[in-house]
Design an enzyme around this catalytic site. Sequence first.
Site, PDB file in Angstrom:
ATOM      1  N   GLY A  16       0.348 -12.802  -2.308  1.00 54.35           N
ATOM      2  CA  GLY A  16       1.516 -11.942  -2.157  1.00 54.35           C
ATOM      3  C   GLY A  16       2.642 -12.527  -1.337  1.00 54.35           C
ATOM      4  O   GLY A  16       3.059 -11.924  -0.351  1.00 54.35           O
ATOM      5  N   GLN A  43       2.390 -13.030  -8.357  1.00 53.31           N
ATOM      6  CA  GLN A  43       2.200 -12.171  -9.518  1.00 53.31           C
ATOM      7  C   GLN A  43       2.868 -12.696 -10.782  1.00 53.31           C
ATOM      8  O   GLN A  43       2.250 -12.783 -11.823  1.00 53.31           O
ATOM      9  CB  GLN A  43       2.735 -10.763  -9.213  1.00 53.31           C
ATOM     10  CG  GLN A  43       2.614  -9.852 -10.402  1.00 53.31           C
ATOM     11  CD  GLN A  43       3.179  -8.457 -10.180  1.00 53.31           C
ATOM     12  OE1 GLN A  43       2.765  -7.532 -10.845  1.00 53.31           O
ATOM     13  NE2 GLN A  43       4.121  -8.290  -9.280  1.00 53.31           N
ATOM     14  N   ASP A  67      -2.086 -11.601 -11.322  1.00 53.18           N
ATOM     15  CA  ASP A  67      -1.788 -10.174 -11.131  1.00 53.18           C
ATOM     16  C   ASP A  67      -3.039  -9.565 -10.508  1.00 53.18           C
ATOM     17  O   ASP A  67      -4.130  -9.642 -11.086  1.00 53.18           O
ATOM     18  CB  ASP A  67      -1.468  -9.539 -12.495  1.00 53.18           C
ATOM     19  CG  ASP A  67      -1.156  -8.044 -12.372  1.00 53.18           C
ATOM     20  OD1 ASP A  67      -1.653  -7.393 -11.419  1.00 53.18           O
ATOM     21  OD2 ASP A  67      -0.435  -7.540 -13.243  1.00 53.18           O
ATOM     22  N   ILE A  95      -0.065  -7.447  -0.467  1.00 51.36           N
ATOM     23  CA  ILE A  95       0.377  -6.940  -1.772  1.00 51.36           C
ATOM     24  C   ILE A  95       0.512  -5.424  -1.726  1.00 51.36           C
ATOM     25  O   ILE A  95      -0.377  -4.741  -1.216  1.00 51.36           O
ATOM     26  CB  ILE A  95      -0.690  -7.324  -2.836  1.00 51.36           C
ATOM     27  CG1 ILE A  95      -0.643  -8.831  -3.100  1.00 51.36           C
ATOM     28  CG2 ILE A  95      -0.509  -6.524  -4.112  1.00 51.36           C
ATOM     29  CD1 ILE A  95      -1.757  -9.308  -4.009  1.00 51.36           C
ATOM     30  N   TYR A 158       8.074   7.913   1.649  1.00 49.34           N
ATOM     31  CA  TYR A 158       6.996   6.926   1.494  1.00 49.34           C
ATOM     32  C   TYR A 158       5.949   7.438   0.503  1.00 49.34           C
ATOM     33  O   TYR A 158       5.294   6.674  -0.202  1.00 49.34           O
ATOM     34  CB  TYR A 158       6.385   6.580   2.862  1.00 49.34           C
ATOM     35  CG  TYR A 158       6.031   5.128   2.977  1.00 49.34           C
ATOM     36  CD1 TYR A 158       7.002   4.159   3.177  1.00 49.34           C
ATOM     37  CD2 TYR A 158       4.707   4.718   2.871  1.00 49.34           C
ATOM     38  CE1 TYR A 158       6.665   2.828   3.269  1.00 49.34           C
ATOM     39  CE2 TYR A 158       4.363   3.381   2.966  1.00 49.34           C
ATOM     40  CZ  TYR A 158       5.347   2.452   3.160  1.00 49.34           C
ATOM     41  OH  TYR A 158       4.995   1.134   3.247  1.00 49.34           O
ATOM     42  N   LYS A 165      -1.806   3.449   1.561  1.00 55.91           N
ATOM     43  CA  LYS A 165      -2.089   2.752   2.826  1.00 55.91           C
ATOM     44  C   LYS A 165      -3.268   3.403   3.557  1.00 55.91           C
ATOM     45  O   LYS A 165      -4.060   2.714   4.202  1.00 55.91           O
ATOM     46  CB  LYS A 165      -0.847   2.718   3.715  1.00 55.91           C
ATOM     47  CG  LYS A 165       0.281   1.824   3.188  1.00 55.91           C
ATOM     48  CD  LYS A 165      -0.175   0.398   2.945  1.00 55.91           C
ATOM     49  CE  LYS A 165       0.970  -0.553   2.674  1.00 55.91           C
ATOM     50  NZ  LYS A 165       0.509  -1.874   2.205  1.00 55.91           N
ATOM     51  N   THR A 196      12.089  -6.866   3.890  1.00 52.26           N
ATOM     52  CA  THR A 196      11.534  -7.717   2.830  1.00 52.26           C
ATOM     53  C   THR A 196      11.911  -7.120   1.465  1.00 52.26           C
ATOM     54  O   THR A 196      12.474  -6.024   1.406  1.00 52.26           O
ATOM     55  CB  THR A 196       9.997  -7.760   2.922  1.00 52.26           C
ATOM     56  OG1 THR A 196       9.508  -6.430   2.718  1.00 52.26           O
ATOM     57  CG2 THR A 196       9.519  -8.255   4.280  1.00 52.26           C
TER      58      THR A 196
HETATM   59  P1  NAP Z   1       7.121  -8.713  -0.352  1.00 48.02           P
HETATM   60  O1  NAP Z   1       7.654  -9.957   0.194  1.00 48.02           O
HETATM   61  O2  NAP Z   1       7.860  -8.088  -1.499  1.00 48.02           O
HETATM   62  O3  NAP Z   1       5.576  -8.920  -0.724  1.00 48.02           O
HETATM   63  C1  NAP Z   1       4.892  -8.028  -1.574  1.00 48.02           C
HETATM   64  C2  NAP Z   1       4.161  -8.874  -2.582  1.00 48.02           C
HETATM   65  O4  NAP Z   1       3.288  -8.060  -3.376  1.00 48.02           O
HETATM   66  C3  NAP Z   1       5.122  -9.567  -3.569  1.00 48.02           C
HETATM   67  O5  NAP Z   1       4.831 -10.940  -3.605  1.00 48.02           O
HETATM   68  C4  NAP Z   1       4.764  -8.894  -4.892  1.00 48.02           C
HETATM   69  O6  NAP Z   1       4.973  -9.697  -6.015  1.00 48.02           O
HETATM   70  C5  NAP Z   1       3.281  -8.647  -4.661  1.00 48.02           C
HETATM   71  N1  NAP Z   1       2.724  -7.788  -5.693  1.00 48.02           N
HETATM   72  C6  NAP Z   1       3.132  -6.553  -6.101  1.00 48.02           C
HETATM   73  N2  NAP Z   1       2.353  -6.132  -7.114  1.00 48.02           N
HETATM   74  C7  NAP Z   1       1.441  -7.112  -7.360  1.00 48.02           C
HETATM   75  C8  NAP Z   1       0.382  -7.290  -8.290  1.00 48.02           C
HETATM   76  N3  NAP Z   1       0.087  -6.354  -9.220  1.00 48.02           N
HETATM   77  N4  NAP Z   1      -0.341  -8.442  -8.254  1.00 48.02           N
HETATM   78  C9  NAP Z   1      -0.052  -9.409  -7.347  1.00 48.02           C
HETATM   79  N5  NAP Z   1       0.936  -9.313  -6.451  1.00 48.02           N
HETATM   80  C10 NAP Z   1       1.678  -8.175  -6.467  1.00 48.02           C
HETATM   81  O7  NAP Z   1       7.090  -7.561   0.766  1.00 48.02           O
HETATM   82  P2  NAP Z   1       6.316  -7.445   2.161  1.00 48.02           P
HETATM   83  O8  NAP Z   1       7.048  -6.393   2.898  1.00 48.02           O
HETATM   84  O9  NAP Z   1       6.122  -8.788   2.748  1.00 48.02           O
HETATM   85  O10 NAP Z   1       4.925  -6.809   1.726  1.00 48.02           O
HETATM   86  C11 NAP Z   1       3.680  -7.398   2.067  1.00 48.02           C
HETATM   87  C12 NAP Z   1       2.736  -6.331   2.609  1.00 48.02           C
HETATM   88  O11 NAP Z   1       3.237  -5.868   3.869  1.00 48.02           O
HETATM   89  C13 NAP Z   1       2.593  -5.091   1.722  1.00 48.02           C
HETATM   90  O12 NAP Z   1       1.265  -4.642   1.740  1.00 48.02           O
HETATM   91  C14 NAP Z   1       3.487  -4.088   2.447  1.00 48.02           C
HETATM   92  O13 NAP Z   1       3.174  -2.729   2.166  1.00 48.02           O
HETATM   93  C15 NAP Z   1       3.166  -4.460   3.880  1.00 48.02           C
HETATM   94  N6  NAP Z   1       4.080  -3.929   4.900  1.00 48.02           N
HETATM   95  C16 NAP Z   1       5.405  -4.160   4.825  1.00 48.02           C
HETATM   96  C17 NAP Z   1       6.248  -3.613   5.788  1.00 48.02           C
HETATM   97  C18 NAP Z   1       7.736  -3.800   5.700  1.00 48.02           C
HETATM   98  O14 NAP Z   1       8.475  -3.044   6.341  1.00 48.02           O
HETATM   99  N7  NAP Z   1       8.215  -4.764   4.941  1.00 48.02           N
HETATM  100  C19 NAP Z   1       5.718  -2.869   6.850  1.00 48.02           C
HETATM  101  C20 NAP Z   1       4.337  -2.673   6.912  1.00 48.02           C
HETATM  102  C21 NAP Z   1       3.515  -3.216   5.928  1.00 48.02           C
HETATM  103  P3  NAP Z   1       6.280  -9.357  -6.942  1.00 48.02           P
HETATM  104  O15 NAP Z   1       7.468  -9.700  -6.102  1.00 48.02           O
HETATM  105  O16 NAP Z   1       6.069 -10.210  -8.135  1.00 48.02           O
HETATM  106  O17 NAP Z   1       6.217  -7.884  -7.266  1.00 48.02           O
END
Ligand code: NAP
Length: 262
Positions: A16, A43, A67, A95, A158, A165, A196
């Site tokens: 991810g 993905q 995926d 992810i 959310y 979550k 992000t």
């Molecule tokens: P991000 O850079 O967009 O990373 C999310 C990743 O999930 C992307 O690479 C996305 O790929 C991938 N993904 C989505 N559906 C998928 C699938 N079916 N198979 C494989 N990969 C898939 O955003 P991020 O904020 O760093 O998110 C990473 C984690 O941190 C997530 O669990 C998120 O909920 C968590 N988080 C984020 C925050 C925040 O504020 N940003 C806070 C707390 C927790 P695609 O781009 O191809 O869809």
Amino acid sequence: MSVTIDLSGKTALVMGVANARSLGWAIAEQLLKAGCHVGFSYQGERLKGELDKLTKDWPRTWTQQADATSEEDMDALFARVGQEFGRLDVLVHSIAYAPRAAMDGRFIDTTPDDWNTALSVSAYSLVAAARRAEPLMSRGASIVSLTYHASQQVVPKYNVMGVAKAALEAATRYLAADLGDREIRVNTISAGPMRTIAARSIPNFIGLYDKGARNAAFGRNATSEEVGKLALFLLSDLGTGVTGQTVYVDAGLSIMTVKEEQ
Ligand code: NAP
């Protein structure tokens, strides 16, 4: 006393990473700097170029499309881990996804399809990955994922992602129990709001981000580097003894109600 975390000779799979702002990349950078060999899954093919750019200065890295909801892709990914490394010390699950429609309206209107998609991509995929990782892991291996406080309290819009979550956090405890007899650790990091790509799909995320900075104990949001450093602790031998936990890195946001204006 200074502590150096040395992961040379260790192997990791990071699932991810979309770009340099991804929390998965913040964690991967810490692992790479500590000497770990890292493979990445992404993905869609559109993300391959971005990952190739990020990893170009790290010669022993490799990437594979997967995926996380596809049984075939997941089987192929972990077969590749076996071929490349022969074993796995570290698994990072970064992810999440929920359809935008499920976050635009009221939670009560969540459709079965949107529920299933959000829970499958954002929570079940951790179980699917851990099950495939288990045969490659031995005593001392460590798994982390990323969660958010909307699992515990209602964060407007959310919606189903808060439920996903909560499922991820519960799954973390059940996985930790299953893998505990071999001291394979499973934890989830609850990060404060970070800018992000995934965050951009949350309606009014910027409002949430600015409010977080005002209300947090530190008067600022946590950084992705701080997420990476906590992950490094949990994924290294510094974290032995910690399993099944949701560990916060949010600059003290979740402990506050509303901060008094100074
Ligand atoms: P991000 O850079 O967009 O990373 C999310 C990743 O999930 C992307 O690479 C996305 O790929 C991938 N993904 C989505 N559906 C998928 C699938 N079916 N198979 C494989 N990969 C898939 O955003 P991020 O904020 O760093 O998110 C990473 C984690 O941190 C997530 O669990 C998120 O909920 C968590 N988080 C984020 C925050 C925040 O504020 N940003 C806070 C707390 C927790 P695609 O781009 O191809 O869809």
